[in-house]
Scaffold this motif. Structure first.
Motif, mmCIF file in Angstrom:
data_model
loop_
_atom_site.group_PDB
_atom_site.id
_atom_site.type_symbol
_atom_site.label_atom_id
_atom_site.label_comp_id
_atom_site.label_asym_id
_atom_site.label_seq_id
_atom_site.Cartn_x
_atom_site.Cartn_y
_atom_site.Cartn_z
ATOM 1 N N LEU A 53 0.809 -1.218 0.000
ATOM 2 C CA LEU A 53 0.000 0.000 0.000
ATOM 3 C C LEU A 53 0.845 1.273 0.000
ATOM 4 O O LEU A 53 0.326 2.356 -0.285
ATOM 5 C CB LEU A 53 -0.932 -0.004 1.215
ATOM 6 N N GLY A 54 2.121 1.135 0.311
ATOM 7 C CA GLY A 54 2.977 2.327 0.304
ATOM 8 C C GLY A 54 3.244 2.845 -1.096
ATOM 9 O O GLY A 54 3.454 4.047 -1.293
ATOM 10 N N GLY A 55 3.225 1.951 -2.082
ATOM 11 C CA GLY A 55 3.491 2.353 -3.459
ATOM 12 C C GLY A 55 2.521 3.380 -3.994
ATOM 13 O O GLY A 55 2.937 4.430 -4.510
ATOM 14 N N PRO A 56 1.199 3.138 -3.908
ATOM 15 C CA PRO A 56 0.243 4.129 -4.410
ATOM 16 C C PRO A 56 0.349 5.472 -3.711
ATOM 17 O O PRO A 56 0.237 6.525 -4.350
ATOM 18 C CB PRO A 56 -1.116 3.476 -4.122
ATOM 19 N N VAL A 57 0.572 5.445 -2.402
ATOM 20 C CA VAL A 57 0.671 6.695 -1.650
ATOM 21 C C VAL A 57 1.881 7.507 -2.112
ATOM 22 O O VAL A 57 1.781 8.705 -2.404
ATOM 23 C CB VAL A 57 0.760 6.405 -0.139
ATOM 24 N N ALA A 58 3.042 6.834 -2.192
ATOM 25 C CA ALA A 58 4.265 7.534 -2.589
ATOM 26 C C ALA A 58 4.172 8.033 -4.028
ATOM 27 O O ALA A 58 4.511 9.191 -4.322
ATOM 28 C CB ALA A 58 5.467 6.607 -2.422
ATOM 29 N N THR A 59 3.709 7.175 -4.919
ATOM 30 C CA THR A 59 3.644 7.555 -6.330
ATOM 31 C C THR A 59 2.693 8.718 -6.554
ATOM 32 O O THR A 59 3.033 9.698 -7.232
ATOM 33 C CB THR A 59 3.189 6.353 -7.185
ATOM 34 N N GLY A 105 -1.535 -1.571 -8.564
ATOM 35 C CA GLY A 105 -0.889 -0.815 -9.627
ATOM 36 C C GLY A 105 -1.880 -0.048 -10.477
ATOM 37 O O GLY A 105 -1.614 1.089 -10.893
ATOM 38 N N LEU A 106 -3.040 -0.643 -10.754
ATOM 39 C CA LEU A 106 -4.066 0.058 -11.526
ATOM 40 C C LEU A 106 -4.608 1.253 -10.743
ATOM 41 O O LEU A 106 -4.833 2.333 -11.313
ATOM 42 C CB LEU A 106 -5.197 -0.907 -11.870
ATOM 43 N N VAL A 107 -4.808 1.073 -9.449
ATOM 44 C CA VAL A 107 -5.232 2.201 -8.610
ATOM 45 C C VAL A 107 -4.172 3.301 -8.654
ATOM 46 O O VAL A 107 -4.487 4.488 -8.781
ATOM 47 C CB VAL A 107 -5.481 1.738 -7.162
ATOM 48 N N THR A 108 -2.920 2.892 -8.572
ATOM 49 C CA THR A 108 -1.815 3.856 -8.624
ATOM 50 C C THR A 108 -1.815 4.623 -9.938
ATOM 51 O O THR A 108 -1.673 5.854 -9.961
ATOM 52 C CB THR A 108 -0.468 3.124 -8.470
ATOM 53 N N PHE A 139 -4.258 5.177 -12.232
ATOM 54 C CA PHE A 139 -5.377 6.096 -12.439
ATOM 55 C C PHE A 139 -5.340 7.251 -11.434
ATOM 56 O O PHE A 139 -5.644 8.398 -11.793
ATOM 57 C CB PHE A 139 -6.699 5.340 -12.332
ATOM 58 N N ALA A 140 -4.963 6.969 -10.182
ATOM 59 C CA ALA A 140 -4.895 8.036 -9.185
ATOM 60 C C ALA A 140 -3.822 9.056 -9.556
ATOM 61 O O ALA A 140 -4.057 10.278 -9.497
ATOM 62 C CB ALA A 140 -4.608 7.446 -7.806
ATOM 63 N N SER A 196 4.462 13.035 -17.346
ATOM 64 C CA SER A 196 4.780 13.792 -16.136
ATOM 65 C C SER A 196 3.910 13.379 -14.957
ATOM 66 O O SER A 196 4.265 13.619 -13.800
ATOM 67 C CB SER A 196 4.619 15.291 -16.395
ATOM 68 N N SER A 197 2.766 12.746 -15.239
ATOM 69 C CA SER A 197 1.882 12.302 -14.160
ATOM 70 C C SER A 197 2.465 11.149 -13.364
ATOM 71 O O SER A 197 1.953 10.823 -12.293
ATOM 72 C CB SER A 197 0.529 11.864 -14.747
ATOM 73 N N PHE A 198 3.504 10.524 -13.879
ATOM 74 C CA PHE A 198 4.070 9.336 -13.248
ATOM 75 C C PHE A 198 5.485 9.574 -12.738
ATOM 76 O O PHE A 198 6.276 8.640 -12.628
ATOM 77 C CB PHE A 198 4.038 8.169 -14.236
ATOM 78 N N PHE A 199 5.792 10.813 -12.415
ATOM 79 C CA PHE A 199 7.120 11.118 -11.884
ATOM 80 C C PHE A 199 7.383 10.336 -10.597
ATOM 81 O O PHE A 199 8.497 9.858 -10.362
ATOM 82 C CB PHE A 199 7.242 12.622 -11.613
ATOM 83 N N GLY A 200 6.373 10.188 -9.770
ATOM 84 C CA GLY A 200 6.538 9.488 -8.499
ATOM 85 C C GLY A 200 6.709 7.990 -8.640
ATOM 86 O O GLY A 200 6.976 7.301 -7.645
ATOM 87 N N LEU A 201 6.584 7.462 -9.850
ATOM 88 C CA LEU A 201 6.726 6.021 -10.047
ATOM 89 C C LEU A 201 8.136 5.543 -9.708
ATOM 90 O O LEU A 201 8.336 4.373 -9.388
ATOM 91 C CB LEU A 201 6.382 5.662 -11.493
#
Length: 240
Positions: free
Chosen positions: A25-31, A112-115, A117-118, A54-59
């Motif tokens: 669950l830390g992945g979606p929050v950080a990304t 990952g899908l939640v990450t 789209f969010a 640019s929307s995925f810089f936190g990836l």
């Protein structure tokens, strides 16, 4: 044990082990948080500005969490000899290994899908008039591709962990490969085929280099398949 029973037991492990939940669950929050922060300060004046990518810089941070989840899901079994207990309960090692990676991969895909789209929706909202919608070229593909990318990275890490049997050792191998090699060596014809560079082509509106969006994910899938195969051989042939 039946396939259903083994799948259920693996799901229960993920639900009850705090370290796995934190990594998952830390992945979606950080990304999402880091991507939103960058988008909020983006002026969009660069000539190569890509609002979707640019929307995925936190990836860059979220993928470390995905790798950690995959490593811990397998590596913790070897801590203190816990693997012996599970192989006594599930003597068919192929069944045990397959069910574990199935549950790990599906959990990583869902998160990952939640990450994806969010990160996309929040970042585009913060970009203001520079932002785009889900109907923009490459936007929906990027959100879905983000989920697949993180799932494949997770499965790759799990396969390597099955070979090395060490969480620390696996992290020391996989994390540098997916985070450090590309920045160190730059964008060359060789680095385009590294797992992270290949897989992230799906996040670009117009993929760069010799690989397309889905062919890049295909290259990453080959890496993951090779790791899973080697992990299967290790589980089947080596003593617990």
């Amino acid at each position: 044990m039946s396939v259903k029973a083994v799948l259920h037991s693996e799901w229960m492990k993920i639900r009850t082990l705090r370290s796995l939940l934190i990594a998952l669950l830390g992945g979606p929050v950080a990304t999402t948080a880091i991507s939103a922060l960058v988008s909020a300060t983006e002026d969009g004046k660069r000539s190569d500005f890509d609002p979707v990518f640019s929307s995925f810089f936190g990836l860059a941070f979220g993928q470390i969490a995905a790798v950690s989840f995959g490593v811990l899901a397998v590596g913790h079994e070897y801590t203190g000899g816990g693997i012996r207990v599970w192989l006594a309960a599930v003597p068919r090692r192929g069944l045990y290994y397959g069910c574990k990676l199935t549950v790990v991969g599906l959990c990583a895909l869902a998160v990952g899908l939640v990450t994806g789209f969010a990160s996309l929706l929040v970042s585009q909202a913060l970009l203001g008039d520079k932002g785009v919608g889900l109907n923009a070229p490459g936007a929906l593909r990027a959100a879905v591709g983000c989920g697949i990318y993180l799932a494949l990275l997770t499965v790759l890490a799990s396969g390597v962990a099955a070979v090395l049997r060490s969480s620390v050792g696996t992290l020391a191998v996989v994390v540098p490969i997916v985070t450090f090699l590309s920045p160190v060596f730059g964008a060359t014809s060789a680095t385009r085929f590294l797992p992270d560079q290949a897989g992230q082509q799906v996040l670009h509106t117009a993929p760069e280099g010799p690989l397309g969006a889905w062919t890049g994910l295909g290259v990453l899938a080959l890496y993951a398949a090779a790791a899973v195969f080697c992990g299967r051989l290790a589980v089947e042939r080596r003593d617990a």
